[in-house]
Scaffold this active site. Structure first.
Site, mmCIF file in Angstrom:
data_model
loop_
_atom_site.group_PDB
_atom_site.id
_atom_site.type_symbol
_atom_site.label_atom_id
_atom_site.label_comp_id
_atom_site.label_asym_id
_atom_site.label_seq_id
_atom_site.Cartn_x
_atom_site.Cartn_y
_atom_site.Cartn_z
ATOM 1 N N GLY A 80 3.377 7.863 7.059
ATOM 2 C CA GLY A 80 2.126 7.320 6.528
ATOM 3 C C GLY A 80 2.389 6.087 5.690
ATOM 4 N N SER A 81 1.476 5.798 4.799
ATOM 5 C CA SER A 81 1.556 4.579 3.996
ATOM 6 C C SER A 81 2.664 4.687 2.942
ATOM 7 C CB SER A 81 0.215 4.363 3.295
ATOM 8 O OG SER A 81 -0.069 5.496 2.500
ATOM 9 N N GLY A 110 4.041 7.869 0.713
ATOM 10 C CA GLY A 110 5.464 8.215 0.741
ATOM 11 C C GLY A 110 6.081 8.233 -0.647
ATOM 12 N N GLU A 152 8.758 8.062 6.812
ATOM 13 C CA GLU A 152 8.512 7.005 7.813
ATOM 14 C C GLU A 152 7.245 6.299 7.363
ATOM 15 O OE1 GLU A 152 10.286 6.182 10.409
ATOM 16 O OE2 GLU A 152 11.610 7.876 10.745
ATOM 17 N N CYS A 159 2.678 1.078 13.046
ATOM 18 C CA CYS A 159 3.561 0.757 11.914
ATOM 19 C C CYS A 159 4.437 -0.433 12.276
ATOM 20 C CB CYS A 159 4.412 1.963 11.553
ATOM 21 S SG CYS A 159 5.270 2.678 12.955
#
Ligand code: NAD
Length: 503
Positions: free
Chosen positions: A238-239, A243, A260, A294
């Site tokens: 995610g963002s 994270g 990630e 991403c």
């Protein structure tokens, strides 16, 4: 009800938790919307923190047996999961397109990625190998082995609602771990359909509870999962904001996290590059998937000598690209996920203009139903604050450079470190870009764009992208615990480093 949803076993209202069958859930009811039309597809009754605890308990119980099943036998079950996904590829692909708005070929591509991961994991199930070492002591043997880790919690972003789970789950399963999935509330139906297909295979072999699904709010279910000592590994996609929070929560209990996170990926185009190749790669990388990857290309770094020839062609591509229903042939750009994403797009456009960027194409939302925006191109100084942000939308900032070291410095100047690429026919330029002093990203490509990675390599990025690696290469090691074993088959007890302790 839509035929595809019905074929995949979805109902009007679906339970938001499963472990060896669907559970009765106790959270609120939320709908999943088709971003192309704005219409509700179906609803989910979310799970509560208490429902989550039931799923974890069952996963822990399942772990006791699953870890002792020989890895190649686990691999055989994963092979059957791959077969089941093949049988449902078209429907699952359509559902992904309906739920998150990516092109049909990309929806099916996600399912193909999961199938590829299953195949990869089957082979891996016979290769979870450790090393042997030479002991410094006589009549001693030293080696390492890899044991299953325990329950793995997988948190996924909306934009890869199927494949990212598979990157984690296929490895986790052959490594001997139960896997509990907490998907994005923006794509819960894909998770339900995927879980149902894969869990049916495990259940057939008597392994109910090895796969779990919890669909719930971040504030209760998410927080319960990331703070849970029963879940030794949290793999979160995610963002960067998410994270940073999850990484700290998991570290506070000394758990393991695999992060990630966001990217801000650049393509460098050298003056000796094949410009037709570069043009297609930039167009796909920046506009494809409506900028919701991403690995989307967000910055284009052009050698100043080619800017005047390259940019008009790129502007023409931006102006001619077909925007519309991603299920229709010929459409190349679908919708953004929701109204919130459109507003973030508009805020970024306003910020870019205020900061002095020059609009070359696009720049507005598209009227009508659904959440459509125009792919947007700016010419901008590479150090503008907005250029350093990841806006999850199709916005590309173009900057120019004179010297390759300057271009590499621009590539590396952002906080994120996911993907990067150079287009060049110069061996020296390519090697410079790939050297220790080159790109600082987890992915660095030559004459290939920033997006569209294959599963065989380890996927992930550095710096604020989180440092995690998933999918191929030796990513499986994150899902196991390493144990070093020393065995003495002699009759004396020599100590290491020559230490004496004679009683
Ligand atoms: P997001 O950060 O809003 O949410 C991601 C997931 O985290 C969701 O499932 C959300 O429910 C969950 N989450 C948020 N807070 C949580 C908490 N406190 N506890 C537990 N779970 C929590 O991201 P998004 O909008 O869904 O996805 C877009 C972002 O994901 C972009 O930044 C994109 O670059 C990134 N992304 C990265 C990769 C990668 O592999 N590096 C892949 C896909 C997407």
């Amino acid at each position: 009800m839509n035929e595809v949803l019905a074929r995949l076993g979805l109902s009007e209202v679906n339970p938001g938790a499963a472990s060896g069958g669907w559970l009765e859930t106790h959270g609120r009811v939320v709908s999943s919307f088709n971003p192309t039309t704005g219409e509700a597809l179906a609803s989910v009754q979310l799970c509560s923190a208490a429902d989550y605890r039931t799923v974890v308990q069952r996963a822990q119980e399942a772990f006791v047996g699953w870890r002792m099943l020989p890895a190649p036998k686990r691999g055989e079950i994963v092979r059957e999961i791959g077969v089941a996904l093949r049988a449902h590829k078209a429907d699952l692909g359509s559902l992904i397109t309906m739920e998150v708005g990516k092109l049909r070929s990309e929806g099916e591509g996600e399912v193909q990625e999961a199938i590829d991961m299953a195949d990869f994991a089957v082979g891996l199930s016979r290769q979870l190998n450790g090393l042997t070492m030479h002991s410094e002591r006589p009549n001693h043997r030293m080696y390492e082995q890899w044991h299953p880790l325990g329950v793995v919690g997988v948190i996924t972003a909306f934009n890869f609602p199927h494949a990212v789970w598979a990157w984690n789950a296929m490895l986790g399963l052959v490594c001997g771990d139960p896997v509990i999935w907490k998907p994005s509330l923006k794509a819960p139906l894909t998770a339900i359909a995927t879980h149902q297909i894969c869990d049916a295979v495990l259940a057939r072999h008597g392994w109910s509870g090895v796969l779990g699904l919890v669909i719930g709010d971040d504030a209760d279910v998410g927080e319960a999962m990331i703070h849970d000592r029963a879940v030794p590994l949290i793999s979160a996609t995610g963002s960067c904001r998410m994270g940073r929070h999850i990484g700290q929560a998991v570290a506070a209990r000394l758990g393991r996290s695999l992060l990630e996170l966001g990217g801000n990926n650049a393509i460098i185009v050298n003056k000796d590059a094949d410009l037709d190749l570069a043009l297609r790669a930039v167009a796909f990388g920046a506009m494809g998937t409506s900028g919701e990857r991403c690995t989307t290309t967000r910055r284009l770094l052009l050698h100043e000598d080619i800017a005047d020839t390259f940019l008009p062609k790129l502007v023409a591509a931006y102006k001619s690209v077909r925007i519309g229903d991603p299920l229709q042939d010929g459409v190349l750009v679908g919708p953004l996920i929701d109204e919130g994403a459109v507003q973030l797009f508009e805020a970024a456009i306003a910020a870019a203009k205020t900061q002095g960027a020059e609009l070359l194409a696009g720049g507005a939302r598209v009227d009508g139903p659904g959440h459509f925006v125009q792919p947007t191109l700016f010419r901008a100084a590479s150090n503008l604050p907005i250029v350093h942000e990841e806006t999850f939308a199709p916005i590309l900032y173009v900057s120019t450079w004179r010297d390759l070291d300057e271009a590499i410095a621009m590539n590396n100047a952002v906080d994120q470190g996911l993907s990067s690429a150079i287009f060049t026919d110069s061996f020296r330029a390519a090697e410079r870009f790939l050297s220790h002093a080159g790109s600082d990203c987890g992915i660095a490509n030559v004459n290939i764009g920033t997006s569209g990675a294959e599963i065989g390599g380890a996927f992930g990025g550095e710096k604020d992208t989180g440092g995690g690696r998933e999918a191929g290469s030796d990513s499986w090691k994150s899902y196991m615990r390493r144990q070093t074993n020393t065995l003495n088959w002699g009759t004396t007890l020599p100590l290491a480093q020559g230490v004496k302790f004679d009683l």
